[in-house]
Scaffold this motif. Structure first.
Motif, PDB file in Angstrom:
ATOM      1  N   THR A  88       0.828  -1.209   0.000  1.00 34.64           N
ATOM      2  CA  THR A  88       0.000   0.000   0.000  1.00 34.64           C
ATOM      3  C   THR A  88       0.865   1.261   0.000  1.00 34.64           C
ATOM      4  N   MET A  89       2.176   1.084   0.182  1.00 32.05           N
ATOM      5  CA  MET A  89       3.114   2.221   0.150  1.00 32.05           C
ATOM      6  C   MET A  89       4.232   1.924  -0.846  1.00 32.05           C
ATOM      7  N   SER A  90       4.688   2.956  -1.515  1.00 32.87           N
ATOM      8  CA  SER A  90       5.822   2.762  -2.410  1.00 32.87           C
ATOM      9  C   SER A  90       7.111   2.695  -1.586  1.00 32.87           C
ATOM     10  N   THR A 173       3.778  13.915   1.663  1.00 38.35           N
ATOM     11  CA  THR A 173       4.999  13.134   1.404  1.00 38.35           C
ATOM     12  C   THR A 173       5.849  13.033   2.666  1.00 38.35           C
ATOM     13  N   CYS A 174       6.770  12.079   2.645  1.00 39.44           N
ATOM     14  CA  CYS A 174       7.719  11.854   3.746  1.00 39.44           C
ATOM     15  C   CYS A 174       9.084  11.542   3.124  1.00 39.44           C
ATOM     16  N   PRO A 175      10.158  11.652   3.892  1.00 35.70           N
ATOM     17  CA  PRO A 175      11.467  11.224   3.365  1.00 35.70           C
ATOM     18  C   PRO A 175      11.600   9.705   3.362  1.00 35.70           C
ATOM     19  N   GLN A 176      10.651   9.008   4.007  1.00 37.15           N
ATOM     20  CA  GLN A 176      10.657   7.541   4.076  1.00 37.15           C
ATOM     21  C   GLN A 176       9.205   7.089   4.054  1.00 37.15           C
ATOM     22  N   TYR A 177       8.975   5.910   3.487  1.00 32.94           N
ATOM     23  CA  TYR A 177       7.607   5.391   3.502  1.00 32.94           C
ATOM     24  C   TYR A 177       7.561   4.071   4.270  1.00 32.94           C
ATOM     25  N   CYS A 178       6.655   4.025   5.239  1.00 33.83           N
ATOM     26  CA  CYS A 178       6.518   2.872   6.112  1.00 33.83           C
ATOM     27  C   CYS A 178       5.432   1.960   5.545  1.00 33.83           C
ATOM     28  N   GLY A 179       5.692   0.658   5.532  1.00 32.68           N
ATOM     29  CA  GLY A 179       4.735  -0.274   4.944  1.00 32.68           C
ATOM     30  C   GLY A 179       3.377  -0.246   5.609  1.00 32.68           C
ATOM     31  N   HIS A 180       3.339   0.086   6.912  1.00 32.05           N
ATOM     32  CA  HIS A 180       2.088   0.003   7.675  1.00 32.05           C
ATOM     33  C   HIS A 180       1.411   1.355   7.798  1.00 32.05           C
ATOM     34  N   CYS A 181       1.815   2.341   7.019  1.00 33.91           N
ATOM     35  CA  CYS A 181       1.333   3.716   7.204  1.00 33.91           C
ATOM     36  C   CYS A 181      -0.200   3.757   7.286  1.00 33.91           C
ATOM     37  N   THR A 182      -0.680   4.295   8.373  1.00 34.66           N
ATOM     38  CA  THR A 182      -2.126   4.350   8.563  1.00 34.66           C
ATOM     39  C   THR A 182      -2.779   5.343   7.610  1.00 34.66           C
ATOM     40  N   LEU A 186      -3.519   8.561   1.461  1.00 32.89           N
ATOM     41  CA  LEU A 186      -3.091   9.866   0.959  1.00 32.89           C
ATOM     42  C   LEU A 186      -1.584   9.978   0.759  1.00 32.89           C
ATOM     43  N   ILE A 187      -0.824   9.316   1.637  1.00 30.61           N
ATOM     44  CA  ILE A 187       0.615   9.581   1.702  1.00 30.61           C
ATOM     45  C   ILE A 187       1.378   8.796   0.632  1.00 30.61           C
ATOM     46  N   GLY A 188       2.298   9.485  -0.023  1.00 34.66           N
ATOM     47  CA  GLY A 188       3.224   8.821  -0.936  1.00 34.66           C
ATOM     48  C   GLY A 188       2.677   8.658  -2.339  1.00 34.66           C
ATOM     49  N   GLY A 227       2.201  15.726   8.419  1.00 37.53           N
ATOM     50  CA  GLY A 227       2.081  15.553   6.981  1.00 37.53           C
ATOM     51  C   GLY A 227       1.326  14.273   6.745  1.00 37.53           C
ATOM     52  N   GLY A 228       1.943  13.345   6.088  1.00 34.00           N
ATOM     53  CA  GLY A 228       3.355  13.206   5.827  1.00 34.00           C
ATOM     54  C   GLY A 228       4.274  13.533   7.008  1.00 34.00           C
ATOM     55  N   ASP A 229       5.368  14.110   6.670  1.00 32.24           N
ATOM     56  CA  ASP A 229       6.435  14.345   7.628  1.00 32.24           C
ATOM     57  C   ASP A 229       6.882  15.791   7.458  1.00 32.24           C
ATOM     58  N   THR A 258       7.467  14.063  12.986  1.00 32.95           N
ATOM     59  CA  THR A 258       8.488  13.680  11.998  1.00 32.95           C
ATOM     60  C   THR A 258       9.148  12.353  12.344  1.00 32.95           C
ATOM     61  N   LYS A 259       8.964  11.383  11.470  1.00 35.22           N
ATOM     62  CA  LYS A 259       9.709  10.131  11.629  1.00 35.22           C
ATOM     63  C   LYS A 259      11.149  10.313  11.165  1.00 35.22           C
ATOM     64  N   ALA A 260      11.382  11.358  10.406  1.00 41.40           N
ATOM     65  CA  ALA A 260      12.732  11.591   9.889  1.00 41.40           C
ATOM     66  C   ALA A 260      13.764  11.758  11.005  1.00 41.40           C
ATOM     67  N   THR A 295       8.122  11.896  17.306  1.00 41.13           N
ATOM     68  CA  THR A 295       8.669  11.036  16.271  1.00 41.13           C
ATOM     69  C   THR A 295       8.018   9.656  16.341  1.00 41.13           C
ATOM     70  N   HIS A 296       8.474   8.764  15.482  1.00 42.43           N
ATOM     71  CA  HIS A 296       7.811   7.467  15.298  1.00 42.43           C
ATOM     72  C   HIS A 296       8.912   6.420  15.133  1.00 42.43           C
ATOM     73  N   ILE A 297       9.328   5.844  16.263  1.00 38.63           N
ATOM     74  CA  ILE A 297      10.400   4.841  16.256  1.00 38.63           C
ATOM     75  C   ILE A 297       9.814   3.544  16.810  1.00 38.63           C
ATOM     76  N   ASP A 551      -2.884  11.625  11.263  1.00 40.86           N
ATOM     77  CA  ASP A 551      -1.469  11.852  11.500  1.00 40.86           C
ATOM     78  C   ASP A 551      -0.781  10.569  11.943  1.00 40.86           C
ATOM     79  N   ASP A 552       0.393  10.314  11.389  1.00 40.38           N
ATOM     80  CA  ASP A 552       1.120   9.127  11.833  1.00 40.38           C
ATOM     81  C   ASP A 552       1.511   9.235  13.283  1.00 40.38           C
ATOM     82  N   ALA A 553       1.770  10.454  13.707  1.00 30.65           N
ATOM     83  CA  ALA A 553       2.189  10.628  15.090  1.00 30.65           C
ATOM     84  C   ALA A 553       1.003  10.891  16.007  1.00 30.65           C
TER      85      ALA A 553
END
Ligand code: SF4
Length: 555
Positions: A88-90, A173-182, A186-188, A227-229, A258-260, A295-297, A551-553
C-alpha cells in the motif's frame, strides 16, 4: 526478648529472576561500509542530508546496487511480488534507515538473506509477499482511511476530531515510507494496488485556511503539525506557518510530527534547520507555548548515535520535549523485551520520551502486523514498573469514530470473535447534535488469524455479510467486560454499536448504525475496492463530510 529472624533471602529479588533484565547498552551506528554499494561512502557524505536524500532507495534496482550479491534472488522476487500484489506504500528508504537493517550481520557471513528476512526494521519498512497473511491478508472491515479522519476535515488537511486538538497536514509526502502507514490513502506515490488521494489546494492556500479556522475557533488549543512528515516541508514555509500559529493566543501546545528524526536525522542536524528551530522555539518560550517534536520509532535498532545527536541538538535549540509514538507490530516489536529495550534506549540514551504505542490500525493488507487487544493489554502490563512512570508508554487503540483509548479502557470484549467495544466522552465533529453519540459503543476488531478456531470458523461463515449483519449474528457470544469495565448490555435501551459502514439495522439488542451519512455503502465493499479511485465513494465538498486521513504521530 525479641528474636530477630533472618529472612531466608534478604534483599531485592535477583535481577536474573525478573522477566526483564535491564542492562545499559550504549548506542552504536552500524557501519554502512558493510554494504557493497556504500563501501567507499565517507563519514561526511553519510552525515550530509542531501547525500542521504539523493541516495534514498526507491526501487529494487537501487536496492541491488546497495546490497550487491548479499541477498538471494528469492528475496528480490518476494519483494517484487509484494509490490505488485499487496504493497500500500511505495518504496522509499534513506540510507540511514536501510543501514539499521541487519546491523550486526557482516557481509562475509553466509546467512545474510535469512538475517535480512528476519530483521524487524525490514519487516515494516520493506515488506515482502511472504510476510503477509495468506488467508486473511486484510480484515474484512479494513479501510483505506480507517479512522475516517478525512470526514472530519474542517479545511482541507485540518482534521478536527477531538474537542481541543487538531491535526494539520502540511503535505502528503515523507522522506521515508513505512509499509504500515495508517494514512496510506493519501501519503506517498500510488502503487500498483492503490491510487492515492491527492490534496487539491495549493500549500499556501491550505495553510492560510487552516490559520483562519484556528483564529476563529478559540476552543482549539493544541495543534499537531504533520504531513506526511514535516521534514519534507521547506523550512521557510514551516517556520512561517509556526510563527503565525504562535500569534494565535489560544494555541498553547504545538507538536511537530516527523519520523525523519530516526530515518533521516541528518535533516534535523542541518545548521539552517537548527537555526530556524531555535528562532521558533524561543518565540514559543516567550509566549509560554509548549513546542515539542513527536517522532515514530518502532525498534531499538533505529536508535543510533546520530538520532541521539539530532535529538539533543533540537533540545539545545529550545524545543521543550521530544517524544516517541511507535506502532505495536507483530514481527517487529510485539514483545515486552522489544518494547523495553526500545524505551530504555529512547529515554536513557537519546533523550526521547517514550509516549505511546498505537495498536496497528485496520488498513488493507496489515493483518500480519496487527496484534489482538488481549496481547496489547498483556504487553502494557509487562512493561509496567521498569521505566520511570512519566516515561512508561501507554499502549492505545485508536478506535474509529472515537479516538485513542488506553487498551484497558475497553468496556466489552468478545475474545471468541475478537471484537472489542469502546465508548467516548466527547463529540467529534461528525456527531453534530446526535443525542446518543456518547451512549453508544464502537467496535474494533482483532486480527482474524489470532482468534480461536471457533472464532475463525465464524468469520469464514459470516465474512460475506455486511458488517452490521455480521455483528448481529455474533452478538450471543459477547462476553463480559474485563474488571471495572461497564457492560453496555446491562443498561437496556442504551446499547447501540457504531459501525464503520453507513447502514442502519435494527437488532434484538438495539440499533446498529453508523454515525453519519445516508449512503448504503458497506465498509467491506470499500475495503476490497482498493483499485478504485478513492474519492469516488466519498462525499464531496468541505466541512464535516469531507474525506481525509490521520497523522502518523497522532494527536
Ligand atoms: S506518514 Fe508516518 S507512518 Fe506514514 S509513511 Fe510517513 S512517516 Fe511513515
Amino acid at each position: 526478648m525479641t528474636i530477630l529472624i533472618e529472612p531466608p533471602r534478604a534483599g531485592f529479588t535477583a535481577a536474573s529472576d525478573q522477566p526483564y533484565t535491564y542492562v545499559r547498552k550504549e548506542l552504536s551506528e552500524p557501519d554502512w561500509r558493510r554494504y557493497p554499494g556504500w563501501a567507499t561512502v565517507t563519514e561526511s557524505e553519510w552525515q550530509d542530508a542531501q547525500w542521504q536524500r539523493a541516495h534514498s532507495v526507491k526501487n529494487i534496482r537501487q536496492l541491488r546496487a546497495v546490497t550487491g550479491d548479499l541477498l538471494d534472488e528469492r528475496f528480490y522476487a518476494d519483494l517484487a511480488a509484494d509490490q505488485q500484489q499487496r504493497a500500500t506504500m511505495s518504496m522509499l528508504l534513506p540510507p540511514q534507515m536501510l543501514n539499521t537493517m541487519a546491523p550486526n550481520c557482516a557481509p562475509e557471513r553466509r546467512k545474510f538473506t535469512e538475517v535480512f528476512y528476519a530483521d524487524p526494521i525490514r519487516r515494516y519498512m520493506l515488506p515482502v509477499l511472504s510476510d503477509r497473511e495468506p488467508e486473511w491478508g486484510s480484515h474484512p472491515y479494513a479501510e483505506r482511511d480507517s479512522l475516517h479522519e478525512s470526514e472530519m476535515w474542517v479545511v482541507e488537511g485540518l482534521t478536527h476530531r477531538y474537542p481541543t486538538k487538531v491535526l494539520a497536514e502540511m503535505l502528503s509526502t515523507c522522506p521515508q515510507y513505512c509499509g504500515h502507514c495508517t494514512r496510506m490513502d493519501l501519503i506517498g506515490n500510488s502503487t500498483p494496488t492503490i491510487s492515492k488521494t491527492r490534496l487539491t489546494l495549493q500549500p499556501a492556500d491550505r495553510q492560510d485556511r487552516m490559520l483562519d479556522y484556528l483564529r476563529a475557533t478559540p476552543t482549539v488549543r493544541d495543534v499537531v503539525v504533520s504531513g506526511g512528515d514535516v521534514a519534507n516541508v521547506p523550512w521557510p514555509r514551516l517556520e512561517s506557518f509556526l510563527t503565525q500559529l504562535l500569534e494565535i493566543d489560544t494555541i498553547r501546545d504545538i507538536r511537530l510530527a516527523t519520523k525523519a528524526l530516526a530515518a533521516l536525522p541528518q535533516h534535523w542536524l542541518q545548521e539552517k534547520v537548527l537555526d530556524g528551530v531555535s528562532r521558533v522555539a524561543h518565540l514559543a518560550a516567550a509566549r509560554h507555548v509548549n513546542l515539542a517534536l513527536h517522532t515514530h520509532i518502532n525498534h531499538v535498532q533505529s536508535v543510533t548515535p546520530l538520532v541521539a545527536a539530532a535529538t539533543r541538538a533540537l533540545l539545545d535549540a529550545g524545543l521543550r520535549d521530544v517524544r516517541n509514538q511507535g506502532v505495536l507490530m507483530r514481527g517487529v516489536n510485539a514483545s515486552a523485551d522489544d518494547l523495553l529495550d526500545l524505551c530504555f534506549a529512547l529515554q536513557g540514551e537519546a533523550n526521547i520520551l517514550p509516549y505511546y504505542f498505537y495498536m496497528c490500525d485496520m488498513i488493507p493488507n496489515a493483518e500480519h502486523w496487527r496484534t489482538p487487544l488481549w496481547q496489547a493489554q498483556q504487553l502494557q502490563l509487562s512493561i509496567m514498573g521498569y521505566l520511570p512512570g512519566f516515561a512508561t508508554p501507554r499502549i492505545v487503540c485508536d478506535v474509529p469514530y472515537v479516538g485513542k483509548r488506553w487498551v484497558h479502557q475497553v468496556v466489552r470484549y468478545d475474545r471468541n470473535l475478537g471484537i472489542s467495544y469502546w465508548t467516548k466522552n466527547y463529540r467529534t465533529g461528525l456527531d453534530g447534535s446526535d443525542a446518543e453519540a456518547l451512549n453508544r459503543v464502537y467496535p474494533f476488531y482483532d486480527p482474524i488469524n489470532s482468534l480461536p478456531a471457533s472464532g475463525r470458523a465464524w468469520c469464514r461463515e459470516n465474512s460475506h455479510l455486511p458488517c452490521d449483519a455480521a455483528l448481529s449474528v455474533g452478538h450471543d457470544s459477547v462476553s463480559p467486560a474485563p474488571e471495572g469495565g461497564e457492560d453496555p448490555a446491562s443498561t437496556p435501551g442504551r446499547l447501540s454499536v457504531i459501525l464503520p459502514s453507513t447502514v442502519t439495522t435494527t437488532t434484538p439488542s438495539g440499533s446498529f448504525r453508523n454515525g453519519h451519512g445516508p449512503t448504503e455503502t458497506c465498509v467491506r465493499q470499500q475495503q476490497f475496492d482498493i483499485h478504485a479511485e478513492p474519492v469516488s465513494h466519498r462525499p464531496s465538498g468541505l466541512g464535516h463530510q469531507q474525506h481525509m486521513v490521520r497523522d502518523d504521530a497522532g494527536q
